[in-house]
Design an enzyme around this catalytic site. Structure first.
Site, PDB file in Angstrom:
ATOM      1  N   ARG A   1      -2.256  -5.957  26.723  1.00 17.97           N
ATOM      2  CA  ARG A   1      -2.415  -6.685  25.453  1.00 17.97           C
ATOM      3  C   ARG A   1      -3.282  -5.915  24.477  1.00 17.97           C
ATOM      4  O   ARG A   1      -2.873  -5.599  23.381  1.00 17.97           O
ATOM      5  CB  ARG A   1      -3.036  -8.068  25.707  1.00 17.97           C
TER       6      ARG A   1
ATOM      7  N   HIS B   1       3.732 -13.575  29.058  1.00 23.82           N
ATOM      8  CA  HIS B   1       4.305 -13.113  30.331  1.00 23.82           C
ATOM      9  C   HIS B   1       5.835 -13.094  30.252  1.00 23.82           C
ATOM     10  O   HIS B   1       6.480 -12.169  30.736  1.00 23.82           O
ATOM     11  CB  HIS B   1       3.935 -14.052  31.491  1.00 23.82           C
TER      12      HIS B   1
ATOM     13  N   SER C   1      -3.702 -16.793  29.991  1.00 23.97           N
ATOM     14  CA  SER C   1      -3.621 -18.107  30.638  1.00 23.97           C
ATOM     15  C   SER C   1      -4.946 -18.848  30.494  1.00 23.97           C
ATOM     16  O   SER C   1      -4.968 -20.055  30.219  1.00 23.97           O
ATOM     17  CB  SER C   1      -3.289 -17.950  32.124  1.00 23.97           C
TER      18      SER C   1
ATOM     19  N   LYS D   1     -10.450 -14.411  40.477  1.00 29.69           N
ATOM     20  CA  LYS D   1     -10.158 -15.589  39.638  1.00 29.69           C
ATOM     21  C   LYS D   1     -10.114 -16.875  40.449  1.00 29.69           C
ATOM     22  O   LYS D   1      -9.780 -16.853  41.630  1.00 29.69           O
ATOM     23  CB  LYS D   1      -8.798 -15.403  38.946  1.00 29.69           C
TER      24      LYS D   1
HETATM   25  O1  PNS Z   1      -2.630 -11.534  36.320  1.00 29.90           O
HETATM   26  P1  PNS Z   1      -3.712 -10.714  36.976  1.00 29.90           P
HETATM   27  O2  PNS Z   1      -4.809 -11.604  37.506  1.00 29.90           O
HETATM   28  O3  PNS Z   1      -4.228  -9.611  36.089  1.00 29.90           O
HETATM   29  O4  PNS Z   1      -3.021  -9.987  38.224  1.00 29.90           O
HETATM   30  C1  PNS Z   1      -3.781  -9.210  39.115  1.00 29.90           C
HETATM   31  C2  PNS Z   1      -3.028  -9.066  40.439  1.00 29.90           C
HETATM   32  C3  PNS Z   1      -2.780 -10.434  41.050  1.00 29.90           C
HETATM   33  C4  PNS Z   1      -1.700  -8.355  40.178  1.00 29.90           C
HETATM   34  C5  PNS Z   1      -3.919  -8.186  41.389  1.00 29.90           C
HETATM   35  O5  PNS Z   1      -5.150  -8.818  41.599  1.00 29.90           O
HETATM   36  C6  PNS Z   1      -3.228  -7.911  42.729  1.00 29.90           C
HETATM   37  O6  PNS Z   1      -2.405  -7.015  42.797  1.00 29.90           O
HETATM   38  N1  PNS Z   1      -3.573  -8.704  43.771  1.00 29.90           N
HETATM   39  C7  PNS Z   1      -2.999  -8.525  45.093  1.00 29.90           C
HETATM   40  C8  PNS Z   1      -3.992  -7.814  46.031  1.00 29.90           C
HETATM   41  C9  PNS Z   1      -3.992  -6.321  45.737  1.00 29.90           C
HETATM   42  O7  PNS Z   1      -3.002  -5.625  45.924  1.00 29.90           O
HETATM   43  N2  PNS Z   1      -5.150  -5.796  45.286  1.00 29.90           N
HETATM   44  C10 PNS Z   1      -5.303  -4.377  45.023  1.00 29.90           C
HETATM   45  C11 PNS Z   1      -4.734  -3.965  43.668  1.00 29.90           C
HETATM   46  S1  PNS Z   1      -5.683  -4.639  42.330  1.00 29.90           S
END
Ligand code: PNS
Length: 161
Positions: A90, A17, A128, A41
């Protein structure tokens, strides 16, 4: 001003990250690292713990701000007037999820672009969750996370055992 957001779960921040944070921040005037919630998650750390781990890892960088936000990523982007979202890619396994997220965000907010940065080779295999698992079974994670994060993970596992 060119503002972008690097969102994620960051549970916790890894050196992979951090590589993306530094590369993304060199391309814009201001980068927000947004600790968001991925409903798919379960987390080890609270949002404020995650924010402070990231802040400590980027000390000295003056165009980066770390915040926690509970809501849609595109709403956060609008709030800080960001026109771009950076994500790290990745391996091919990330591709499907990242494209899905990019497309839903585009549907929600057509003016905001998602930019995928290919992870550095050294970090293309880390996540992670894999780091937490390795640490749980006593494996060495020294090269994969900042020292304060390594300590925090080990401490969590010590408390749980
Ligand atoms: O590190 P990650 O878990 O791949 O990140 C995913 C994240 C947190 C960026 C995504 O789940 C997110 O944008 N969550 C906020 C809610 C949202 O906007 N959801 C719609 C787009 S996925």
């Amino acid at each position: 001003m060119n503002t972008a957001v690097y969102p994620g779960s960051f549970d916790p921040i890894t050196n992979g990250h951090l590589d993306i944070i530094h590369r993304a921040s060199s391309l814009v005037d201001k980068l927000y690292v947004a600790v968001l919630i991925n409903n798919r998650k379960k987390y080890m750390f609270t949002a404020s713990e995650k924010v402070s781990f990231i802040q400590k890892s980027i000390e000295g960088s003056n165009n980066i701000e770390v915040v926690a936000y509970n809501g849609l990523l595109v709403d956060f982007c609008k709030k800080v007037d960001a026109k771009a979202i950076f994500k790290g890619l990745r391996a091919v396994t990330d591709f499907e999820t990242e494209v899905q997220m990019a497309l839903i965000n585009k549907r929600l907010e057509p003016d905001i672009e998602t930019l995928l940065l290919v992870s550095a080779e050294d970090y293309s295999f880390i996540s992670s969750s894999i780091i937490k698992e390795v640490a749980f079974y006593g494996g060495d994670i020294t090269d994969l996370v900042p020292p304060h994060v390594k300590e925090a993970i080990l401490e969590k596992w010590r408390r749980q055992k």
